[in-house]
Write a protein that holds these residues in place. Sequence first.
Motif, PDB file in Angstrom:
ATOM      1  N   PHE A 305       0.836  -1.188   0.000  1.00 45.11           N
ATOM      2  CA  PHE A 305       0.000   0.000   0.000  1.00 45.11           C
ATOM      3  C   PHE A 305       0.882   1.253   0.000  1.00 45.11           C
ATOM      4  CE2 PHE A 305      -3.416  -2.745   0.495  1.00 45.11           C
ATOM      5  CZ  PHE A 305      -4.626  -2.079   0.645  1.00 45.11           C
ATOM      6  N   TYR A 306       0.453   2.236  -0.815  1.00 51.15           N
ATOM      7  CA  TYR A 306       1.053   3.564  -0.773  1.00 51.15           C
ATOM      8  C   TYR A 306       0.108   4.471   0.014  1.00 51.15           C
ATOM      9  CZ  TYR A 306       4.430   2.711  -4.618  1.00 51.15           C
ATOM     10  OH  TYR A 306       5.458   2.255  -5.404  1.00 51.15           O
ATOM     11  N   TYR A 307       0.678   5.257   0.910  1.00 56.83           N
ATOM     12  CA  TYR A 307      -0.124   6.190   1.695  1.00 56.83           C
ATOM     13  C   TYR A 307       0.324   7.626   1.411  1.00 56.83           C
ATOM     14  CZ  TYR A 307      -1.687   2.128   4.353  1.00 56.83           C
ATOM     15  OH  TYR A 307      -2.221   0.918   4.709  1.00 56.83           O
ATOM     16  N   TYR A 308      -0.649   8.422   0.990  1.00 55.19           N
ATOM     17  CA  TYR A 308      -0.453   9.858   0.823  1.00 55.19           C
ATOM     18  C   TYR A 308      -1.303  10.571   1.873  1.00 55.19           C
ATOM     19  CZ  TYR A 308       1.601   8.736  -3.746  1.00 55.19           C
ATOM     20  OH  TYR A 308       2.389   8.245  -4.751  1.00 55.19           O
ATOM     21  N   PRO A 309      -1.099  11.857   2.091  1.00 54.00           N
ATOM     22  CA  PRO A 309      -1.910  12.563   3.094  1.00 54.00           C
ATOM     23  C   PRO A 309      -3.407  12.482   2.829  1.00 54.00           C
ATOM     24  CG  PRO A 309       0.002  13.880   2.510  1.00 54.00           C
ATOM     25  CD  PRO A 309      -0.012  12.709   1.569  1.00 54.00           C
ATOM     26  N   ASP A 310      -3.805  12.364   1.549  1.00 53.63           N
ATOM     27  CA  ASP A 310      -5.239  12.329   1.234  1.00 53.63           C
ATOM     28  C   ASP A 310      -5.635  11.184   0.313  1.00 53.63           C
ATOM     29  OD1 ASP A 310      -4.021  13.266  -1.025  1.00 53.63           O
ATOM     30  OD2 ASP A 310      -5.020  15.227  -1.046  1.00 53.63           O
ATOM     31  N   LEU A 311      -4.825  10.122   0.302  1.00 53.17           N
ATOM     32  CA  LEU A 311      -5.104   8.996  -0.603  1.00 53.17           C
ATOM     33  C   LEU A 311      -4.432   7.722  -0.104  1.00 53.17           C
ATOM     34  CD1 LEU A 311      -6.235   8.130  -3.467  1.00 53.17           C
ATOM     35  CD2 LEU A 311      -3.949   8.627  -4.332  1.00 53.17           C
ATOM     36  N   GLU A 312      -5.132   6.584  -0.258  1.00 46.66           N
ATOM     37  CA  GLU A 312      -4.556   5.268   0.010  1.00 46.66           C
ATOM     38  C   GLU A 312      -4.777   4.392  -1.210  1.00 46.66           C
ATOM     39  OE1 GLU A 312      -6.275   3.640   3.559  1.00 46.66           O
ATOM     40  OE2 GLU A 312      -5.856   5.454   4.749  1.00 46.66           O
ATOM     41  N   VAL A 313      -3.724   3.721  -1.665  1.00 43.74           N
ATOM     42  CA  VAL A 313      -3.827   2.877  -2.864  1.00 43.74           C
ATOM     43  C   VAL A 313      -3.070   1.576  -2.657  1.00 43.74           C
ATOM     44  CG1 VAL A 313      -4.166   4.726  -4.555  1.00 43.74           C
ATOM     45  CG2 VAL A 313      -1.857   4.111  -3.881  1.00 43.74           C
ATOM     46  N   SER A 314      -3.560   0.529  -3.313  1.00 38.95           N
ATOM     47  CA  SER A 314      -2.846  -0.740  -3.367  1.00 38.95           C
ATOM     48  C   SER A 314      -2.068  -0.752  -4.674  1.00 38.95           C
ATOM     49  CB  SER A 314      -3.843  -1.904  -3.330  1.00 38.95           C
ATOM     50  OG  SER A 314      -3.204  -3.124  -3.611  1.00 38.95           O
ATOM     51  N   VAL A 315      -0.790  -1.090  -4.604  1.00 35.92           N
ATOM     52  CA  VAL A 315       0.082  -0.954  -5.765  1.00 35.92           C
ATOM     53  C   VAL A 315       0.789  -2.267  -6.092  1.00 35.92           C
ATOM     54  CG1 VAL A 315       2.085   0.256  -6.719  1.00 35.92           C
ATOM     55  CG2 VAL A 315       0.460   1.490  -5.273  1.00 35.92           C
ATOM     56  N   ASP A 316       0.745  -2.625  -7.380  1.00 33.91           N
ATOM     57  CA  ASP A 316       1.548  -3.737  -7.896  1.00 33.91           C
ATOM     58  C   ASP A 316       2.657  -3.117  -8.736  1.00 33.91           C
ATOM     59  OD1 ASP A 316       2.650  -5.869  -9.329  1.00 33.91           O
ATOM     60  OD2 ASP A 316       0.764  -6.991  -9.254  1.00 33.91           O
ATOM     61  N   GLU A 317       3.808  -2.952  -8.131  1.00 33.73           N
ATOM     62  CA  GLU A 317       4.903  -2.254  -8.801  1.00 33.73           C
ATOM     63  C   GLU A 317       5.382  -3.012 -10.028  1.00 33.73           C
ATOM     64  OE1 GLU A 317       6.835   0.203  -5.055  1.00 33.73           O
ATOM     65  OE2 GLU A 317       7.681  -1.756  -5.576  1.00 33.73           O
ATOM     66  N   ALA A 318       5.377  -4.332  -9.973  1.00 30.34           N
ATOM     67  CA  ALA A 318       5.851  -5.127 -11.108  1.00 30.34           C
ATOM     68  C   ALA A 318       4.960  -4.952 -12.328  1.00 30.34           C
ATOM     69  CB  ALA A 318       5.926  -6.596 -10.709  1.00 30.34           C
ATOM     70  N   LYS A 319       3.661  -4.797 -12.110  1.00 25.75           N
ATOM     71  CA  LYS A 319       2.711  -4.652 -13.221  1.00 25.75           C
ATOM     72  C   LYS A 319       2.375  -3.182 -13.514  1.00 25.75           C
ATOM     73  CE  LYS A 319       0.485  -9.155 -12.553  1.00 25.75           C
ATOM     74  NZ  LYS A 319      -0.792  -9.862 -12.282  1.00 25.75           N
ATOM     75  N   ASN A 320       2.987  -2.277 -12.751  1.00 26.06           N
ATOM     76  CA  ASN A 320       2.759  -0.842 -12.956  1.00 26.06           C
ATOM     77  C   ASN A 320       1.278  -0.485 -12.832  1.00 26.06           C
ATOM     78  OD1 ASN A 320       3.458   1.861 -13.503  1.00 26.06           O
ATOM     79  ND2 ASN A 320       3.120   1.587 -15.708  1.00 26.06           N
ATOM     80  N   GLN A 321       0.652  -1.014 -11.762  1.00 25.27           N
ATOM     81  CA  GLN A 321      -0.767  -0.770 -11.538  1.00 25.27           C
ATOM     82  C   GLN A 321      -1.008  -0.254 -10.121  1.00 25.27           C
ATOM     83  OE1 GLN A 321      -2.426  -4.665 -12.428  1.00 25.27           O
ATOM     84  NE2 GLN A 321      -3.131  -3.957 -14.431  1.00 25.27           N
TER      85      GLN A 321
END
Length: 398
Positions: A305-321
């Motif tokens: 998971f990437y955490y920003y001050p106003d956003l949370e996302v699940s990230v697959d770095e290998a697939k660039n998604q």
Amino acid sequence: MKKIYFIIALFSSVLLHSQERYFINSDTRLYTAANTSNFLGYFKYGAEVRLLSENQKGWYKVQADNFNEGYIPSKFISESLNSDDIKTTDKENPIIFGGDNYHGSNHLFVLVAGLKARALPDKNSKIREVLFTGDAVTLNYFPKNEDEWVNIAGSFNEEYAKFTLRKFLGKRPDLNVLIKNFDKLDVNNITERKTISERIVELAWNSDSTTLIPAYERYYEVVKQLNDPKLLAETELNIALVKALAKSKKPEEIFAFSKKAEFLLKGIKTKSLYLSQTNLVKTLGKPTKKAKVDDGCGIYLSDLFYYYPDLEVSVDEAKNQAQIVKVFINENNKFIINPSVVLDNTLSEKAFIEKYGTYIQASLKSPHYYSIFIMDDSQFILQFKDGKLFCVEIFIDC
């Protein structure tokens, strides 16, 4: 020396029994002593007990899940439950066996409004849950004394145990009876009218949605008598909500309404609930935090998971998604349900309900949270804070 060995052996035996799991294989009662008809409470088939003694001429001393101690005939104790168990029914046992339209396990119902369930059988212990009138609660042992505590978690597990007083549980309340009782009260008996109207509202939420409007009509009468500005505003908001829920759209209409949803993040449209990791970092920069999150279901792109001050996302770095999980709505971020419905941080809760309330699901137990289904297994959860849209979370069922 032999006496010391005997005491140690007996202690070890009792300790062993207290740690193993034993179950009640038929309706029975917790008796005050062996070979007596005096009893402390009722067990339902499937109840778990702790053994506190060896078999004593066909009886065991046991502990119930609310910590009552007493005796049970040994024939009703098993190490496991089986489909071929012969279940003797105690007609005086008030516990409702198995499933009905309200609950799948042994249960009774909450009789009062705002009932606190605590971590221990102590009125000063931690509150684990607040229960509403008409809530079905799991229980396998029900004491005879109405001032005793009841474990509504159905097990000895301290992490999940929840206790409330026996006098607040019973057969499911009848909404029509509550309404008749309310209507009979003197209009100046504000205290009793408040008590019963609160139960009516909570039970209506646990009943057919068509009962909500008449329930709130009665409750609103009392709220106006109390003349509490905050309570008035809250009740008027809930009245608007239940009126919208009474006209709820069909599932296919809701899916059509939300299927093209997207977000506007710093002026850039995501065009779906997904975006590339490259565009994510290009738009928002490097995340303030990265963390591994195991959801146990595999419902997200990955456990990173990437955490920003106003956003949370699940990230697959290998697939660039990147998969959007949660967006905080502010001057930079907006929620676009469809091209004609753009929600920003100026949107009031009342305006949202009045405009889009027919598309939402809501619960009295989660005030200021509203869900809009994307499909059968996923939904947007919109949270309002201080009367304004605060954040939008994408929730996916396991």
